[in-house]
Design a protein around this motif. Structure first.
Motif, PDB file in Angstrom:
ATOM      1  N   GLN A   1       9.517 -61.714  -1.690  1.00 28.87           N
ATOM      2  CA  GLN A   1       9.716 -63.007  -2.459  1.00 28.87           C
ATOM      3  C   GLN A   1      10.887 -63.778  -1.449  1.00 28.87           C
ATOM      4  N   ALA A   2      11.920 -63.156  -1.046  1.00 31.07           N
ATOM      5  CA  ALA A   2      12.962 -63.789  -0.372  1.00 31.07           C
ATOM      6  C   ALA A   2      12.383 -64.278   0.975  1.00 31.07           C
ATOM      7  N   ARG A   3      11.331 -63.391   1.551  1.00 32.17           N
ATOM      8  CA  ARG A   3      10.759 -64.043   2.931  1.00 32.17           C
ATOM      9  C   ARG A   3      10.109 -65.293   2.760  1.00 32.17           C
ATOM     10  N   ASP A   4       9.263 -65.218   1.615  1.00 31.56           N
ATOM     11  CA  ASP A   4       8.472 -66.491   0.880  1.00 31.56           C
ATOM     12  C   ASP A   4       9.290 -67.592   0.812  1.00 31.56           C
ATOM     13  N   TYR A   5      10.481 -67.477   0.338  1.00 31.82           N
ATOM     14  CA  TYR A   5      11.438 -68.541  -0.254  1.00 31.82           C
ATOM     15  C   TYR A   5      11.625 -69.382   1.220  1.00 31.82           C
TER      16      TYR A   5
END
Ligand code: 8YV
Length: 324
Positions: free
Chosen positions: A122-126
């Motif tokens: 999720q942090a990478r997608d962010y």
């Protein structure tokens, strides 16, 4: 002299197919425009099946079309795609690819665990969505590996390799299995609900069998609780996906990380809609290094049949006696 005949149920790595073609007359069942016609034409010549993928099953009906079949060489440690009772009744040996993938799958399980607990996907997608510069730092994750305790469902070879890694991370370990293992110091549970009550992190690494079907159900998820993290690197069938979706929706558990799902690759698309779920496309063993070793073992078991030597890795349900 004509080569012995082998049937492949799926397209596998080139190195498998090349070696098989050097040694056998190879037919691809999955590629046949008319599978019934192919089985009628070559069925009685087939002595070995090279089985892989997750769409076809080597079941009693298929074995009945292959009256001279002696070996099913399964590409993968999990052999839920082969009916071992039907094989045993017909004196067919089934082999799989244990050991060579143990460390790779355990590595991936830990990777998926950390991704899930710390929201790394999720942090990478962010970041990739350009939100970091616009909205500031990604949120502090509500969960952490610190202060967690892990329950491993299925403490076989891979389960033990996962446990060793978890120990290195300072995580206390419990396990569930059919029997308590005398040489294992981890806390033993025979009941999945009791295990889930005792820990907050469950890692499934048990074979996909009738016995383990939907083992992680609504009651287990409830027992795991609101801090609960579920990781599955075994088979989709081990988790009741309907119950999992409900548990993620109403936050009965915190999050899940799945490398395996029901109906692969045509999975339930609703699974992709959860913010608190990390999904991987069944990649636990999928490195060139490990898949080459799995492929070689798959081929070597078939070569043992050709050469009349003992198979390298028969599964316990179909112990090797002799090539009759
Ligand atoms: C396989 C797996 O490579 O070994 C298993 O049981 O699940 C994977 O590592 C996969 O089944 C191949 O399709």
């Amino acid at each position: 002299m004509s080569k012995p005949t082998v049937l492949m149920t799926a397209g596998l790595m080139r190195m498998i197919q090349d070696q098989l073609e050097q040694n056998f007359d190879v037919h691809r069942l999955d590629k046949a425009p008319d599978q019934e016609a192919l089985l009628s034409e070559i069925g009685d010549k087939v002595i070995g099946v090279c089985h892989g993928g997750h769409s076809m099953h080597v079941d009693a009906a298929m074995m009945d079309r292959l009256p001279n079949l002696k070996l099913v060489s399964n590409f993968g440690v999990g052999y839920d795609g082969v009916d071992t009772s039907a094989a045993r009744e017909r004196n067919i040996v089934v082999t799989n690819t244990p050991d060579v993938l143990t460390e790779e799958v355990a590595d991936t399980a830990l990777g998926l665990l950390i991704m899930t607990v710390r929201e790394l996907a999720q942090a990478r997608d962010y970041l990739l969505a350009g939100r970091w510069a616009k909205e500031g730092d990604y949120r502090l994750t509500p969960h952490s590996l610190r202060d967690r305790s892990v329950g491993i469902i299925g403490l076989g070879r891979i389960g033990k390799a996962i446990a060793t890694r978890c120990e290195a991370f300072g995580l206390p370990i419990s396990y569930l299995g059919r029997n308590k293992q005398p040489d294992v110091a981890y806390e033993y549970y025979s009941d999945p609900v009791a295990l889930a009550e005792a820990v907050d992190t469950l890692i499934c690494v048990t074979p996909g069998t009738a016995e383990t079907q939907d083992m992680v159900n609504a009651a287990v998820l409830k027992a795991l609780g609101s801090r609960g993290i579920l990781i599955n690197v075994s088979r989709g069938s081990v988790v009741d996906e309907k119950a999992l979706k409900a548990a993620l929706k109403d936050q009965t558990i915190a999050a899940a990380g799945l490398d395996v799902m029901v109906g692969e690759p045509n999975i339930d698309l609703e699974l992709m809609t959860f913010d608190n779920m990390v999904l991987l496309p069944h990649v636990a063993s999928a490195s060139v290094h490990t898949r080459n070793q799995m492929g070689q073992l798959t081929v070597d078991n078939l070569l043992a049949l050709k050469d009349g030597t003992d198979p390298l890795s028969p599964v316990p349900e179909t112990p090797f006696k002799a090539w009759s």
